[in-house]
Scaffold this active site. Structure first.
Site, PDB file in Angstrom:
ATOM      1  N   ASP A   1       3.157   6.719   1.295  1.00  0.00           N
ATOM      2  CA  ASP A   1       2.536   5.503   0.776  1.00  0.00           C
ATOM      3  C   ASP A   1       1.123   5.385   1.336  1.00  0.00           C
ATOM      4  OD1 ASP A   1       2.319   2.637  -0.225  1.00  0.00           O
ATOM      5  OD2 ASP A   1       4.448   3.003  -0.592  1.00  0.00           O
TER       6      ASP A   1
ATOM      7  N   HIS B   1       0.295  -2.150   0.668  1.00  0.00           N
ATOM      8  CA  HIS B   1       1.507  -1.716  -0.009  1.00  0.00           C
ATOM      9  C   HIS B   1       2.422  -0.934   0.929  1.00  0.00           C
ATOM     10  CE1 HIS B   1       3.930   0.716  -2.882  1.00  0.00           C
ATOM     11  NE2 HIS B   1       3.756  -0.296  -3.712  1.00  0.00           N
TER      12      HIS B   1
ATOM     13  N   SER C   1       8.791  -1.080  -6.402  1.00  0.00           N
ATOM     14  CA  SER C   1       8.361  -0.607  -5.087  1.00  0.00           C
ATOM     15  C   SER C   1       9.158  -1.250  -3.969  1.00  0.00           C
ATOM     16  CB  SER C   1       6.882  -0.931  -4.865  1.00  0.00           C
ATOM     17  OG  SER C   1       6.044   0.031  -5.437  1.00  0.00           O
TER      18      SER C   1
END
Length: 563
Positions: free
Chosen positions: A167, A203, A397
């Site tokens: 990520d 994120h 996600s």
């Protein structure tokens, strides 16, 4: 409304925080759907994954410039075309070179998140409107409780579980992540957004915390994997970077890899990523990818590699798990992918547009995230016990890392289960809706962590071990004895031996003179041999779970019958 497994349970100390105690966030931002942009580089793959010499030779002969990752485990070399040559021209020339399986233009993926549609980004003008399925007393940690994680933690706390997260990096100073990081690896190859222990985007920090946030420490949130640890692979989302990250995380011994990103599936998956995924799968890593954050049948790469088109209804098919998002009610989220590329679902949002709260709570970096810096700021940051390093995000996600953490818990609890066996187990134990079985909305159902772990604890996948011995008696008779041991990993229940097959072979002509199944706890038996003849004796045990001891390569004992 779907019934709640935790509605009548007492609160868990240190885990449940009331939603009403928080500043009310509103909505969240995301990238709009887009084609995968090209990076200007080529991924050159050797014919044989284990030998990249031919690819390197072809690159040298073509005058291409090495640029980006080389991953010899899958025969990958990343290059830029020579000056004056386009990427397409270089791809055609290198593809035709001896020893080269493929030369593909490299592209960049995008993170899986909730689309930036106005109805999803604007705040709900009235808190607790009928669109919300949650009462005011619903805890922040509802996805963990709804998916049965407290019951799973009664089986194991996952001290040995290791989760790879590919990520945008993590805020390694975050109190919910700092003690959980085993490795920080920078796999960025084109643009650097800082070291792997930083996360300007936000994120990666959120995703990693949903998998393995420090649990039971009296701070912030709990992670699905409780005591699991993290291998953070910071990527720039280029194909080469992702392939390198998959291989590196695998080589570091992760039990599962989370990939909350993907493309739109308009192009075939890169050979490099396919090889990297196969490399990991062959080493029993459970691969988990977020499905599309759009209501579409095509989930894109890597999801569509893990669960190819048409394979969803076959519980045996696929090399990993493509995860869509479910709402609190156990319905597919309005923004989430569906169809035959879906393996199963996990909670990724409270409900549809206008629901409150607007997502799943996870860790945020201290600095403003991309979602907050967007043209339409998400206003998704919140505070827990006065700490503002948390926020709400919704999407596939957020669903995927809960599945990856569960897979890692299962693999660490029961290392006798292969990666493919864990994939099947998570599908088989998912909570199904009406009609049961697979459906296009949720795949095999919504993740049920408690059922997955209790099933793994009861799944004996280790063959028993036996040994036979022979003693020559008078008159050519031979006495056979045997012993059996049926073991399992420390927290797994052995099923117990069911039977033993005894085989006696006359060595002179290799003729089988005895083949008999006997009880595992039997005492002894004799057979009538011929004086002077030599006999080889072996045994093979079976347990109540259906495991068979491998065929012995040599005799357990050899005896010569006497007069």
């Amino acid at each position: 409304m779907r019934s709640s497994r935790w509605a009548s349970s007492p609160p868990l100390a240190g885990l449940i925080l009331l939603a009403g105690a928080l500043a009310a966030p509103t909505a969240h931002a995301t990238d709009a759907p887009a084609q995968r942009p090209a990076t200007g580089r080529l991924l050159v793959l050797a014919d044989r994954p284990s030998d990249d010499g031919a690819a390197r030779a072809a690159v040298a002969a073509a005058g291409a410039r090495r640029s980006g990752p080389a991953v010899p485990q899958i025969g990958l070399v990343t290059v830029r075309p020579r000056r004056g040559e386009t990427v397409a021209q270089a791809a055609r020339r290198l593809s035709a070179a001896p020893g080269v399986a493929a030369a593909q233009p490299e592209r960049r993926m995008r993170l899986r998140e909730l689309p930036n549609d106005p109805a999803l980004a604007l705040p709900d003008p009235v808190a607790g409107t009928p669109a919300s399925p949650l009462p005011a007393e619903t805890p922040l940690a509802w996805p963990l409780l709804q998916a049965g994680f407290p019951g799973a933690w009664d089986v194991t706390r996952g001290e040995q579980a290791l989760v790879g997260v590919i990520d945008t990096g993590v805020d390694a100073s975050h109190p919910d992540l700092a003690p959980k990081i085993a490795h920080l690896v920078d796999q960025q190859t084109t643009i650097s957004y800082g070291p792997a222990g930083t996360d300007d985007d936000g994120h990666g920090t959120h995703v990693a915390s949903l998998a393995c946030a420090a649990t039971g420490n009296g701070i912030g949130i709990a992670g699905a994997g409780h005591d699991c640890r993290l291998v953070i692979e910071k990527t720039d989302l280029t194909d080469g970077s992702i392939a390198a990250a998959i291989v590196d995380a695998t080589d570091r011994g992760v039990h599962a890899i989370n990939m909350s990103f993907g493309d739109d599936g308009s192009r075939p998956a890169s050979v490099a990523i396919r090889r990297a995924l196969q490399y990991a799968a062959e080493r029993d890593v459970v691969l988990v990818a977020a499905a599309a954050d759009e209501p579409v049948r095509e989930q894109g790469d890597p999801s569509n590699v893990l669960q190819p088109t048409g394979s969803g209804p076959d519980i045996e098919a696929g090399i990993g798990l493509s995860v869509t998002a479910a709402t609190y009610d156990g319905e597919r989220a309005p923004f989430a992918g569906y169809g035959s590329q879906i393996s199963l679902a996990a909670y990724g949002t409270t409900g549809g547009p206008g629901s409150a709260p607007p997502g799943i709570v996870g860790a945020f970096p201290l600095a403003p995230t991309r979602f907050e810096r967007a043209a339409r700021p998400c206003n998704c940051r919140t505070s827990i016990a006065g700490d503002s390093r948390y926020g709400y995000l919704a999407g596939t996600s957020m669903a995927a890392p809960q599945v990856a953490a569960t897979a890692a818990l299962v693999r660490a609890l029961n290392p006798d289960l292969s990666g493919r066996a864990v994939v099947r187990l998570l599908k088989r134990t998912a909570e199904r809706g009406p009609g049961r079985g697979w459906n296009r909305e949720l795949g095999w159902g919504v993740l049920d962590a408690e059922r997955a772990l209790t099933t793994a604890r009861e799944t004996d996948a280790r063959p028993p071990d036996s040994r036979a011995s022979a003693t020559a008696l008078a008159g050519g008779r031979v006495e056979l004895r045997w012993s059996v041991e049926d073991t399992a990993p420390p927290q797994v229940r052995a099923s117990g031996a069911r039977a033993v097959e005894l085989v006696v072979v006359r060595l002179r002509d290799r003729r089988v003179v005895v083949r008999e199944r006997v009880p595992p706890s039997g005492r002894a038996r004799t057979f009538e041999g011929r004086a002077g003849e030599r006999y080889g004796v072996l045994s093979r045990a079976f347990d109540r779970a259906g495991n068979r001891e491998p065929r012995p390569r040599r005799f357990d004992d050899v005896v010569r019958a006497r007069k």
